[in-house]
Enzyme design. Structure first.
Site: not given
Length: 375
Positions: A166, A191, A216, A241, A265
């Site tokens: 992250k 991300d 991401e 995402d 997802k």
């Protein structure tokens, strides 16, 4: 084959994470979730899990809003008449705008029940064929770079096939540089969880030198246009995402050139049926996909494993072992990773048994909804 759901049980669970998980939006120490159980007239249960968080940081959905949508709108629609195939629910739910995570939780439970009634694994019911899936691990923002390196070392030693770190504006280029120095050959991605704007293009371009698999969701969730402007400036592929909530979102993103990779997802896109449609579209367009994680408990994790068996899931997903997050999960056996792989279960349905004792331990409250005599 008609599925006659006799009743639905909603359970509100609260589970403590083994360690805090930090993103650009904040830190999580526990996960609240809704566990959905659908039971047919023969007493067979199907299980689904809402992946919404307690606060609307990821999307506008929360655990409380999901409960409201399930109780007042979605469960009555599911109980209204028999179901011949789980994808029928998307048509029943079409009058309800958004609320994808609530829809996915209930649809997922019906998919599990449907596969059990067919006597096949959920992966097979979805059209998947893999016996094992490659998995990576997502690592939150750590107190120090040294802490991050220690965490990465632990997961590399366990065989995870991809490391996701992250990032945010104060924790990005220098951090990734040090990670890449220590781990020059580890498949690595970053991300951002929408932490940047187009003004930060040069900063994001600085990540190109580290050979990342992808970055991401660098920009806002609702901004396909600026992502399309950013991607040509970067060598690193952009993966979307939060921006992808439907088949049409995926189509538009690919048409615009907003990304080269899509994270699917199940909860974010509204269920397994829509996830499969997006997978098929990306396969046609030559865009690889992978399955992202939402700090799921075992039921949600099992659904992720099933969808990842589809052919175009070619990149390792976020479906880490149960022990990565929980002292005790709500399924048996728990999800285990060996050599960076998860063995796809071959038992009917999700392939794992729900541990009702652990479910009871984590349940804060529950409610049962029965089919009416006229349904």
């Amino acid at each position: 084959m008609a599925i006659n759901i006799e009743y639905v049980i909603l359970r509100h669970l609260q589970m403590e994470l083994k360690a805090p998980f930090t993103t650009s939006f904040g830190t999580f120490q526990r996960k609240e979730l809704i566990l959905v159980e659908v039971v047919d007239r023969d007493g067979v249960s199907g299980w689904g899990e809402s992946v919404a968080f307690s606060a609307p940081w990821y999307s506008e959905e929360t655990v409380k809003t999901n409960w409201h949508m399930l109780e007042d709108f979605l469960v009555p629609l599911a109980l209204a008449e028999p179901i011949h195939h789980p994808e029928e629910l998307s048509k029943r739910f079409s009058a309800i705008r958004q609320n994808n995570m609530a829809k996915a939780a209930l649809e997922g439970a019906v998919w599990d029940l449907y596969a059990k009634r067919l006597g096949v694994p959920l992966s097979q019911a979805l059209g998947g064929a893999k016996k094992d899936i490659e998995v990576g691990v997502s690592i939150g923002i750590q107190p120090t770079v040294a802490d991050l390196l220690q965490v990465i070392e632990r997961y590399v030693a366990q065989g995870y096939r991809r490391i996701k770190v992250k990032i945010k504006p104060s924790w990005d280029v220098d951090v990734i540089r040090e990670v890449r120095r220590v781990f020059p050959d580890v498949p690595l991605m970053a991300d951002a969880n929408s932490a940047y704007t187009l003004v930060d293009a040069d900063r994001l371009k600085a990540l190109d030198e580290f050979g990342l698999l992808m970055i991401e969701q660098p920009l806002a969730a609702d901004d396909l246009v600026d992502h399309a402007r950013l991607q040509p400036l970067l060598q690193t592929p952009i993966c979307l995402d939060e921006s992808i909530r439907s088949y049409d979102d995926a189509r538009k993103a690919l048409d615009l050139g907003s990304c080269r990779i899509i994270n699917i997802k199940i909860g974010r896109v509204g269920g397994l049926g829509e996830a499969k449609r997006i997978h098929d579209l990306c396969a046609e367009r030559g865009a690889p996909v992978w399955c992202g994680g939402m700090l799921e408990a075992g039921v949600g994790r099992a659904h992720n494993i099933a969808i990842t068996t589809l052919e175009n899931f070619t990149l390792p997903g976020d479906t880490a072992a149960s022990s990565h997050y929980w002292e005790r999960d709500i399924i048996t056996p728990e999800v285990e990773v060996h050599g960076g792989l998860i063995r796809v279960p071959d038992a009917p349905g999700i392939g794992y048994d729900v541990d009702r004792r652990q479910v009871e331990r984590y349940t804060q409250f529950a409610k049962v909804f029965h089919r009416t005599a006229t349904a």
